[in-house]
Design a protein around this motif. Structure first.
Motif, short mmCIF file in Angstrom:
data_model
loop_
_atom_site.label_atom_id
_atom_site.label_comp_id
_atom_site.label_asym_id
_atom_site.label_seq_id
_atom_site.Cartn_x
_atom_site.Cartn_y
_atom_site.Cartn_z
N THR A 129 38.36 41.57 52.55
CA THR A 129 39.16 41.87 53.81
C THR A 129 40.71 42.23 53.55
OG1 THR A 129 39.53 39.47 54.45
CG2 THR A 129 37.72 40.58 55.61
N ILE A 130 40.99 43.43 53.80
CA ILE A 130 42.40 43.93 53.46
C ILE A 130 43.11 44.16 54.68
CG2 ILE A 130 43.36 45.72 52.18
CD1 ILE A 130 40.77 46.37 50.58
N GLY A 131 44.21 43.28 54.75
CA GLY A 131 45.00 43.37 55.77
C GLY A 131 46.46 42.79 55.21
N THR A 132 47.01 41.99 55.97
CA THR A 132 48.28 41.36 55.22
C THR A 132 48.07 40.91 54.13
OG1 THR A 132 48.90 40.90 57.56
CG2 THR A 132 50.35 39.80 55.82
N GLY A 133 47.32 40.48 53.73
CA GLY A 133 46.62 39.77 52.31
C GLY A 133 45.14 40.61 52.00
N ILE A 134 44.76 39.96 51.04
CA ILE A 134 43.35 40.12 50.74
C ILE A 134 42.26 38.91 50.83
CG2 ILE A 134 41.52 41.18 49.15
CD1 ILE A 134 43.51 43.04 48.35
N GLY A 135 41.42 39.04 51.98
CA GLY A 135 40.59 37.78 51.88
C GLY A 135 39.31 38.20 51.12
N GLY A 136 38.48 37.15 50.73
CA GLY A 136 37.09 37.21 50.03
C GLY A 136 36.09 36.54 50.49
N ALA A 137 34.77 36.95 50.41
CA ALA A 137 33.63 36.02 50.83
C ALA A 137 32.30 36.75 49.82
CB ALA A 137 33.55 36.07 52.29
N ILE A 144 26.36 32.15 53.11
CA ILE A 144 27.60 32.12 52.41
C ILE A 144 27.59 31.25 51.14
CG2 ILE A 144 29.96 31.65 52.80
CD1 ILE A 144 29.18 34.12 54.14
N TYR A 145 28.24 31.69 50.13
CA TYR A 145 28.19 31.01 48.98
C TYR A 145 29.59 30.34 48.88
CZ TYR A 145 28.29 29.63 44.07
OH TYR A 145 28.41 28.98 42.84
N HIS A 146 29.47 28.82 48.69
CA HIS A 146 30.83 27.93 48.66
C HIS A 146 31.14 27.51 46.90
CE1 HIS A 146 29.67 27.72 53.03
NE2 HIS A 146 31.03 28.17 53.01
N GLY A 147 30.17 27.69 46.23
CA GLY A 147 30.28 26.92 45.08
C GLY A 147 30.61 25.44 45.12
N HIS A 148 31.48 24.87 44.24
CA HIS A 148 31.89 23.83 44.61
C HIS A 148 32.62 23.26 45.61
CE1 HIS A 148 33.45 19.73 43.52
NE2 HIS A 148 34.80 20.10 43.61
N LYS A 149 33.39 24.14 46.13
CA LYS A 149 34.13 23.90 47.68
C LYS A 149 34.52 25.20 48.21
CE LYS A 149 35.95 19.17 47.21
NZ LYS A 149 37.24 18.50 47.30
N ALA A 150 35.21 25.84 47.59
CA ALA A 150 35.65 27.22 48.39
C ALA A 150 35.58 28.41 47.47
CB ALA A 150 37.11 26.95 48.54
N ALA A 151 34.73 28.91 47.10
CA ALA A 151 34.24 30.12 46.25
C ALA A 151 34.70 31.22 47.30
CB ALA A 151 32.83 30.30 45.85
N GLY A 152 34.73 32.39 46.39
CA GLY A 152 34.84 33.38 47.23
C GLY A 152 36.49 34.02 47.36
N GLN A 153 37.27 33.38 46.56
CA GLN A 153 38.80 34.04 46.68
C GLN A 153 39.20 34.98 46.07
OE1 GLN A 153 41.10 32.15 48.86
NE2 GLN A 153 39.02 31.28 49.34
N LEU A 154 38.31 36.28 46.55
CA LEU A 154 38.25 37.49 45.65
C LEU A 154 39.73 38.33 45.75
CD1 LEU A 154 34.93 38.87 46.95
CD2 LEU A 154 35.55 37.27 44.99
#
Length: 470
Positions: A129-137, A144-154
């Protein structure tokens, strides 16, 4: 009014809240500017949720800008707005007296896009998601894949170790080059007297070299990040969402992948700024958030048609579990020993029933691969099982082989078959069966030529279309 939830999306610029139905419909919407103070932001979320709350609301889902431990409902860290220092969930639940689900904001958007938007029908998806910053999932096997806790910080994929500093503590994250904030910096440094990216596109189309350079400065690091995502995750598609998602997709059109294997489709998200609140609302409905119904893939074929190999390849690709007749029947044969063919058929019928009993007990949103020669029972029996298990989506992969090939394969494996399976005397019967056998045809059918290596990419694309269409 029944089955509604409140969805909240906390963005870098705006906080959006909405009443959301279980089908993802927006029933009412609110929007407020995002405060810079975390406590003020929490109070604003509470006030907006109270405005929307009704006795029918089942709970409140909130998309958080930052890293979230979904299981403990803890905000681990934040970016532009850091909510990690607040007891966010407890305060919101106390104020509204409703259950609260929190998730990374981009993950919430991806839930919505997979349910009713641009990723509907796909199982393995990456989204930025591209806005003020960039989110990832990231979604794997439809979840939704979370990995150990918080995967997806693309947004924190590093594209230049000497790049600008990032709030995460490193340098050169793609967010520092390709976010909306970065775009404003590129424009300011260029000296162009423009305020919107549409003006940049217009100037570039007219041949303005500076405008072209600004677009490349903005999009080239994003292209590098997408190539890294493709190389490490191999998603079916990559979605670009947020306020600048469509613009980013347009800017990337002139920047091809670095190599032929970095080629997942890169598509703009369909739900625009509503994705976050819709996904947040849908998160309250639990397992139904990404898929309302149960799905089965029937991997069908006569014995020795290659169906088990295909089922395993599909399971490796998707993460969907396999239920097979032999997988249930063989342990009994190991303990019972040699049985006649009639008893073997009885075990097969019982195993067939057991498979559908397991599926009937599974929650909504589950997908199963069934590896079996379905033709040993009438089509009406299969239809009854499908209806009783409340299956919403069915796809059949028909494993086609000539009789001679099936017979040769079966004969070559006789020494490995447990006592109780038919022996060499069955080969002529199998050859005749394979030459006349047909798929069950209870749903969409794809014929797979099992005399050659299956094209798993084509199979996955077909399954996505079938499940989306249904």
């Amino acid at each position: 009014m029944a089955d509604i939830a409140i969805g909240v999306d906390i963005g870098g610029t705006n906080i959006r809240a909405a009443l959301v139905s279980a089908q993802g419909e927006l029933l009412a919407k609110l929007s407020e500017r995002t405060p810079t103070d975390p406590l003020v932001a929490l109070e604003r979320v509470i006030a907006m949720a109270r405005t929307l709350d009704t006795p029918e609301v089942l709970g409140i889902g909130v998309g958080i800008p930052g890293r979230v431990d979904v299981d403990s409902r803890e905000i681990l860290s934040g970016g532009i707005l850091n909510l990690s220092g607040l007891d966010f969930v407890k305060r919101l639940e106390t104020a509204l007296q409703k259950p609260v689900v929190i998730e990374n904001d981009c993950s919430m958007a991806l839930i919505a896009e997979m349910r009713i938007g641009g990723a509907k029908g796909y199982q393995n998806v990456a989204m930025l998601t591209i806005g003020t910053g960039i989110g990832g999932a990231v979604a794997h096997a439809g979840r939704i894949y979370h990995g150990h806790k918080a995967a997806g910080q693309l947004g924190h994929i590093c594209v230049s170790q000497d790049g600008p500093p990032c709030p995460c503590g490193r340098r050169g994250c793609v967010e520092t080059f390709s976010s909306g904030t970065a775009l404003r910096r590129h424009i300011a440094e260029s000296g162009l007297a423009v305020t919107t990216i549409r003006e940049i596109f217009d100037m570039a189309a007219e041949g303005n070299d500076t405008a072209v350079r600004v677009l490349r400065q903005w999009a080239t690091p994003l292209r590098a990040a997408l190539d890294n995502i493709a190389a490490t995750m191999d998603p079916e598609i990559i979605l670009l969402g947020g306020g600048l998602g469509c613009d980013a997709a347009r800017a990337l059109a002139d920047l091809p992948a670095a190599a032929p294997w970095f080629c997942p489709a890169i598509l703009p998200a369909k739900l625009a700024d509503d994705a976050g609140v819709i996904g947040a609302g849908l998160s309250i409905f639990g397992a139904d958030a990404l898929a309302q119904g149960k799905r089965v893939v029937l991997v069908n074929g006569v014995p020795a048609s290659g169906k088990s190999r295909l089922a395993k390849a599909l399971s490796r690709r998707t993460g969907w579990p396999i239920l097979s007749l032999d997988g249930i029947k063989n342990p009994f044969l190991q303990h019972i020993g040699s049985v006649d063919r009639d008893f073997n058929r009885t075990l097969g019928k019982a195993s067939y029933q057991a498979i559908w009993s397991f599926i009937a007990e599974a929650p909504a949103g589950s997908t199963f691969i069934i590896d079996a020669w379905f033709g040993f029972q009438p089509r009406t029996q299969l239809e009854n099982y499908i209806n009783a298990a409340q299956i919403d989506h069915v796809a059949e992969l028909w494993c086609k082989v000539p009789g001679a090939v099936a017979g040769e394969r079966y004969a070559s494996r006789l020494k490995d078959r447990l006592p109780g399976h038919p022996g060499a005397e069955y080969v002529p019967e199998l050859i005749a069966l394979a030459d006349r056998a047909e798929p069950m045809g209870c749903s969409a059918v794809m014929t797979v030529d099992q005399t050659q290596e299956p094209d798993m990419g084509a199979i996955m694309a077909w399954l996505s279309k079938v499940f989306e269409r249904e």
